[in-house]
Design a protein around this motif. Structure first.
Motif, PDB file in Angstrom:
ATOM      1  N   VAL A  76       0.839  -1.203   0.000  1.00  0.00           N
ATOM      2  CA  VAL A  76       0.000   0.000   0.000  1.00  0.00           C
ATOM      3  C   VAL A  76       0.874   1.254   0.000  1.00  0.00           C
ATOM      4  CG1 VAL A  76      -1.692   1.317   1.345  1.00  0.00           C
ATOM      5  CG2 VAL A  76      -2.023  -1.127   0.953  1.00  0.00           C
ATOM      6  N   GLN A  77       2.007   1.210   0.691  1.00  0.00           N
ATOM      7  CA  GLN A  77       2.935   2.347   0.659  1.00  0.00           C
ATOM      8  C   GLN A  77       3.380   2.628  -0.779  1.00  0.00           C
ATOM      9  OE1 GLN A  77       6.183   1.259   3.201  1.00  0.00           O
ATOM     10  NE2 GLN A  77       4.991   1.485   5.086  1.00  0.00           N
ATOM     11  N   LYS A  78       3.687   1.573  -1.510  1.00  0.00           N
ATOM     12  CA  LYS A  78       4.127   1.709  -2.908  1.00  0.00           C
ATOM     13  C   LYS A  78       3.023   2.363  -3.740  1.00  0.00           C
ATOM     14  CE  LYS A  78       6.148  -1.073  -6.642  1.00  0.00           C
ATOM     15  NZ  LYS A  78       5.245  -0.863  -7.763  1.00  0.00           N
ATOM     16  N   MET A  79       1.781   1.919  -3.560  1.00  0.00           N
ATOM     17  CA  MET A  79       0.668   2.518  -4.293  1.00  0.00           C
ATOM     18  C   MET A  79       0.505   3.988  -3.924  1.00  0.00           C
ATOM     19  SD  MET A  79      -2.139  -0.538  -4.402  1.00  0.00           S
ATOM     20  CE  MET A  79      -3.240   0.443  -5.411  1.00  0.00           C
ATOM     21  N   GLY A  80       0.718   4.308  -2.654  1.00  0.00           N
ATOM     22  CA  GLY A  80       0.640   5.698  -2.222  1.00  0.00           C
ATOM     23  C   GLY A  80       1.643   6.569  -2.950  1.00  0.00           C
ATOM     24  N   ARG A  81       2.864   6.085  -3.057  1.00  0.00           N
ATOM     25  CA  ARG A  81       3.901   6.850  -3.771  1.00  0.00           C
ATOM     26  C   ARG A  81       3.566   6.976  -5.250  1.00  0.00           C
ATOM     27  NH1 ARG A  81       7.021   3.810  -0.226  1.00  0.00           N
ATOM     28  NH2 ARG A  81       7.462   2.249  -1.822  1.00  0.00           N
ATOM     29  N   GLU A  82       2.980   5.923  -5.829  1.00  0.00           N
ATOM     30  CA  GLU A  82       2.688   5.920  -7.264  1.00  0.00           C
ATOM     31  C   GLU A  82       1.484   6.773  -7.644  1.00  0.00           C
ATOM     32  OE1 GLU A  82       2.314   1.767  -8.190  1.00  0.00           O
ATOM     33  OE2 GLU A  82       4.494   1.445  -8.109  1.00  0.00           O
ATOM     34  N   LYS A  83       0.438   6.830  -6.780  1.00  0.00           N
ATOM     35  CA  LYS A  83      -0.751   7.554  -7.225  1.00  0.00           C
ATOM     36  C   LYS A  83      -1.497   8.368  -6.185  1.00  0.00           C
ATOM     37  CE  LYS A  83      -3.810   3.493  -7.207  1.00  0.00           C
ATOM     38  NZ  LYS A  83      -4.725   2.715  -8.028  1.00  0.00           N
ATOM     39  N   TRP A  84      -1.389   8.107  -4.897  1.00  0.00           N
ATOM     40  CA  TRP A  84      -2.252   8.769  -3.934  1.00  0.00           C
ATOM     41  C   TRP A  84      -1.647   9.993  -3.265  1.00  0.00           C
ATOM     42  CZ3 TRP A  84      -3.214   3.290  -1.825  1.00  0.00           C
ATOM     43  CH2 TRP A  84      -4.210   2.671  -2.573  1.00  0.00           C
ATOM     44  N   PHE A  85      -0.322  10.083  -3.197  1.00  0.00           N
ATOM     45  CA  PHE A  85       0.298  11.187  -2.474  1.00  0.00           C
ATOM     46  C   PHE A  85       1.112  12.080  -3.390  1.00  0.00           C
ATOM     47  CE2 PHE A  85       0.192   7.796   0.885  1.00  0.00           C
ATOM     48  CZ  PHE A  85      -0.910   8.316   1.536  1.00  0.00           C
ATOM     49  N   GLU A  86       0.847  13.367  -3.281  1.00  0.00           N
ATOM     50  CA  GLU A  86       1.668  14.360  -3.959  1.00  0.00           C
ATOM     51  C   GLU A  86       3.008  14.450  -3.220  1.00  0.00           C
ATOM     52  OE1 GLU A  86       1.329  19.118  -4.123  1.00  0.00           O
ATOM     53  OE2 GLU A  86      -0.397  18.033  -4.937  1.00  0.00           O
ATOM     54  N   THR A  87       2.912  14.427  -1.889  1.00  0.00           N
ATOM     55  CA  THR A  87       4.089  14.447  -1.035  1.00  0.00           C
ATOM     56  C   THR A  87       3.705  13.880   0.331  1.00  0.00           C
ATOM     57  OG1 THR A  87       5.884  15.839  -0.162  1.00  0.00           O
ATOM     58  CG2 THR A  87       3.685  16.803  -0.194  1.00  0.00           C
ATOM     59  N   TYR A  88       4.701  13.422   1.065  1.00  0.00           N
ATOM     60  CA  TYR A  88       4.442  12.990   2.442  1.00  0.00           C
ATOM     61  C   TYR A  88       5.721  13.083   3.247  1.00  0.00           C
ATOM     62  CZ  TYR A  88       6.490   8.376   1.377  1.00  0.00           C
ATOM     63  OH  TYR A  88       7.327   7.356   1.010  1.00  0.00           O
ATOM     64  N   ARG A  89       5.560  13.047   4.556  1.00  0.00           N
ATOM     65  CA  ARG A  89       6.694  13.028   5.475  1.00  0.00           C
ATOM     66  C   ARG A  89       6.331  12.115   6.631  1.00  0.00           C
ATOM     67  NH1 ARG A  89      10.224  18.088   6.969  1.00  0.00           N
ATOM     68  NH2 ARG A  89      10.995  17.439   4.962  1.00  0.00           N
ATOM     69  N   ILE A  90       7.295  11.298   7.044  1.00  0.00           N
ATOM     70  CA  ILE A  90       7.121  10.401   8.188  1.00  0.00           C
ATOM     71  C   ILE A  90       8.076  10.852   9.279  1.00  0.00           C
ATOM     72  CG2 ILE A  90       7.335   8.032   9.032  1.00  0.00           C
ATOM     73  CD1 ILE A  90       6.746   7.135   6.124  1.00  0.00           C
ATOM     74  N   ARG A  91       7.525  11.056  10.456  1.00  0.00           N
ATOM     75  CA  ARG A  91       8.330  11.433  11.628  1.00  0.00           C
ATOM     76  C   ARG A  91       8.106  10.386  12.705  1.00  0.00           C
ATOM     77  NH1 ARG A  91       5.842  16.245   9.657  1.00  0.00           N
ATOM     78  NH2 ARG A  91       7.375  17.779   9.007  1.00  0.00           N
TER      79      ARG A  91
END
Length: 160
Positions: free
Chosen positions: A134-149
């Motif tokens: 699901v993380q991979k799908m997020g990077r490919e289509k769902w998120f313009e940008t993200y940050r994990i802290r």
């Protein structure tokens, strides 16, 4: 931010309280990681009935936190919502998972805060195969940008 989501149940991004797991029994304050079980407290049930946000209950510190801040794309909102619900259901089964809080704005910005008993439990969640897909799908289509802290909670104050 418009619309609180007390837990990750993202169908339509409508404000909605979802029962959370609380693997630590309040009376015992046992810090041993345990498998989460769906539990609805009176506070959560009351808030859900009134469509009011609730803040997750966590044990006394220390515990660990993952803060996932995102900006969504307009792509595939139904697929994202379905994957979000699936991940919320899956993380509840993760040993060491405590709770989750999240907020989403109409502008596409979202913040998910997940609480874990220890660093190992948090790392195991990050390495979960379904979560990785699901993380991979997020990077490919769902998120313009993200940050994990990631951090360790040393102090926790509440009102009232």
């Amino acid at each position: 931010m418009a619309g609180w989501l007390s837990r990750v149940a993202l169908a339509g991004f409508a404000p909605r309280a979802v029962p959370s797991a609380s693997p630590l029994q309040a009376a015992s304050r046992d810090p041993t990681p345990q498998r989460s079980k769906a539990v609805t407290t009176n506070t959560e049930a009351s808030a859900a009935a009134k469509n009011k946000p609730v803040i997750s209950e966590t044990p006394p510190p220390p515990y660990w936190v993952v803060v996932f801040t995102t900006v969504r794309t307009p792509t595939d909102p139904e697929g994202y919502a379905a994957a979000s619900v699936e991940m919320w259901q899956l993380v509840r089964e993760q040993p060491g998972y405590l709770a989750m809080d999240s907020v989403y704005g109409a502008d596409g910005k979202g913040i998910i805060v997940a609480y874990f008993t220890n660093e190992e439990a948090m790392r195991e969640w990050g390495a979960n195969a379904k979560h990785r897909a699901v993380q991979k799908m997020g990077r490919e289509k769902w998120f313009e940008t993200y940050r994990i802290r990631i951090g360790k909670i040393e102090r926790d104050n509440a009102f009232p």
